[in-house]
Design an enzyme around this catalytic site. Structure first.
Site, PDB file in Angstrom:
ATOM      1  N   HIS A  72       0.854  -1.191   0.000  1.00 49.29           N
ATOM      2  CA  HIS A  72       0.000   0.000   0.000  1.00 49.29           C
ATOM      3  C   HIS A  72       0.889   1.239   0.000  1.00 49.29           C
ATOM      4  CE1 HIS A  72       0.819  -0.650   4.256  1.00 49.29           C
ATOM      5  NE2 HIS A  72       0.332   0.542   4.552  1.00 49.29           N
ATOM      6  N   ASP A  86       5.588   4.703   5.214  1.00 48.51           N
ATOM      7  CA  ASP A  86       6.525   3.766   5.819  1.00 48.51           C
ATOM      8  C   ASP A  86       6.691   2.495   4.996  1.00 48.51           C
ATOM      9  OD1 ASP A  86       3.816   3.307   6.631  1.00 48.51           O
ATOM     10  OD2 ASP A  86       4.496   1.925   8.191  1.00 48.51           O
ATOM     11  N   HIS A  87       5.959   2.414   3.875  1.00 44.54           N
ATOM     12  CA  HIS A  87       6.083   1.259   2.982  1.00 44.54           C
ATOM     13  C   HIS A  87       6.637   1.630   1.600  1.00 44.54           C
ATOM     14  CE1 HIS A  87       3.763  -1.639   5.548  1.00 44.54           C
ATOM     15  NE2 HIS A  87       3.429  -0.486   6.091  1.00 44.54           N
ATOM     16  N   HIS A 107      -7.719  -1.854   5.548  1.00 45.27           N
ATOM     17  CA  HIS A 107      -6.837  -0.827   6.114  1.00 45.27           C
ATOM     18  C   HIS A 107      -7.427   0.547   5.791  1.00 45.27           C
ATOM     19  CE1 HIS A 107      -3.239   0.525   8.015  1.00 45.27           C
ATOM     20  NE2 HIS A 107      -2.687   1.027   6.933  1.00 45.27           N
ATOM     21  N   ASP A 165      -0.604  -3.957   5.796  1.00 44.58           N
ATOM     22  CA  ASP A 165      -1.298  -3.541   7.012  1.00 44.58           C
ATOM     23  C   ASP A 165      -2.775  -3.892   6.887  1.00 44.58           C
ATOM     24  OD1 ASP A 165       1.177  -2.503   7.474  1.00 44.58           O
ATOM     25  OD2 ASP A 165       0.529  -0.424   7.703  1.00 44.58           O
ATOM     26  N   HIS A 190       1.168   3.956   1.999  1.00 40.83           N
ATOM     27  CA  HIS A 190       1.601   4.715   3.167  1.00 40.83           C
ATOM     28  C   HIS A 190       3.120   4.857   3.143  1.00 40.83           C
ATOM     29  CE1 HIS A 190      -2.255   4.143   5.766  1.00 40.83           C
ATOM     30  NE2 HIS A 190      -2.246   5.303   5.145  1.00 40.83           N
ATOM     31  N   HIS A 243       6.044  -5.587  11.850  1.00 42.20           N
ATOM     32  CA  HIS A 243       5.337  -4.299  11.851  1.00 42.20           C
ATOM     33  C   HIS A 243       4.921  -3.926  13.275  1.00 42.20           C
ATOM     34  CE1 HIS A 243       2.345  -1.217  10.618  1.00 42.20           C
ATOM     35  NE2 HIS A 243       3.148  -1.088   9.563  1.00 42.20           N
TER      36      HIS A 243
END
Length: 309
Positions: A63, A67-68, A140, A211, A65, A269
């Site tokens: 996805h 942090d990914h 998510h 997530d 976001h 995570h």
């Protein structure tokens, strides 16, 4: 086939752990590795490992976001300087292509190799003669996907003693039998693959989730998996926080492994409130009380994907 975690933290990096990225090492199978997510500083983590960007074949993004994905532009632009000249394919949700193109355009980065970006909304995202990669939507705050990497079954080993009894020596006939073809022995008899092949080698299944809250698609992706990688952002006493932030607890991850019939579970995570392995131990204890074959992801540790029968 083995996993190497390059980041196990949720949200932001800490002094102890980087943000999400997982390498699926397939050097025996493909002479390459695949990357799942690419959080900030992933290329630094690769430099600290034995991995080489020249061997990176595919990237799968769960996805969008930060942090990914915040490590993607730097890694893509640096790959050629580290010997990466072969084609690289990146898979992920809609919007990924725009993110990559704008980042590279505004930074005036030059890509010296063939880069392909494939956006998807689930289904079979890749397949060849050796492996199938399937993706499904999870639950998510934004569209987040999990990936099921399934090796195809391989023919069993040739029985060399039986082959010798039939008067066959190593050569093209061996390859034909392995491919499932019958052989004319020239004496009016035909040798069939079943006569000299052992039991087929069952392909392994690895499920790597993005997530998510608990949902049905987690179970579908993890069905009978040899190894399931599941987020465990919080301990179960914070299940309300986990729900509100669209994440899972350690017990919910373990319950998913049980429901799916997975063989092994790795938790990752982790919220930065759990600062080190000592603080993560309670998450492991919780999960193991439900699903004993649970491990905690540790950065740079290799986790083999075992073949369960």
């Amino acid at each position: 086939m083995e996993l190497e975690f390059l980041g196990t933290n949720a949200g932001v990096p800490s002094l102890q752990r980087n943000v999400t990225s997982i390498a699926l090492r397939m050097f025996e199978e493909r002479r390459a590795f695949w990357l799942f997510d690419c959080g900030e500083a992933t290329q630094h983590q690769i430099l600290r490992s034995s991995l080489k960007l020249s061997k990176l074949e595919k990237i799968f993004i769960t996805h969008l976001h930060g942090d990914h994905i915040f490590g993607l532009p730097g890694l893509l632009s640096s790959r050629a300087y580290q010997g990466g000249t072969t084609k690289l394919t990146v898979y992920g949700p809609p919007g990924l292509k725009q993110y990559i193109e704008v980042s590279l355009m505004l930074s005036q980065s030059r890509i010296e190799y063939e880069l392909e970006v494939i956006e998807h909304t689930g289904g079979i995202v890749f397949e060849d003669e050796d492996v199938t990669v399937e993706s499904l939507l999870l639950d998510h705050r934004i569209d987040s996907y999990g990936y099921r990497i399934a090796e195809k079954d391989k023919p069993g080993s040739l029985d060399l003693k039986r082959l010798a009894e039939y008067g066959l020596k190593p050569g093209p006939a061996y390859g034909r039998l392995k491919r499932g073809e019958s052989i004319d022995l020239g004496n009016g008899k035909t040798l069939h693959p079943d006569d000299v092949l052992g039991q087929p080698k069952k392909g392994r299944i690895v499920t790597i989730l993005g997530d998510t809250r608990p949902c049905d698609n987690v179970i579908e992706l993890a069905r009978d998996a040899d190894l399931l990688v599941h987020e465990a952002t919080f301990m179960h006493d914070l299940k309300e926080s986990a729900y509100n932030y669209h994440h899972c607890t350690s017990i919910q991850a373990a319950e998913a492994a049980v429901a799916a019939g997975a063989k092994e579970l790795i938790l990752t995570h982790f919220s930065s409130r759990y600062k080190d392995q000592e603080h993560l131990q309670p998450l492991l204890d919780e999960a193991q009380s439900v699903f004993p074959k649970t491990l905690l992801a540790e950065e740079f540790m290799l986790f083999p994907v075992l073949r369960h029968t």
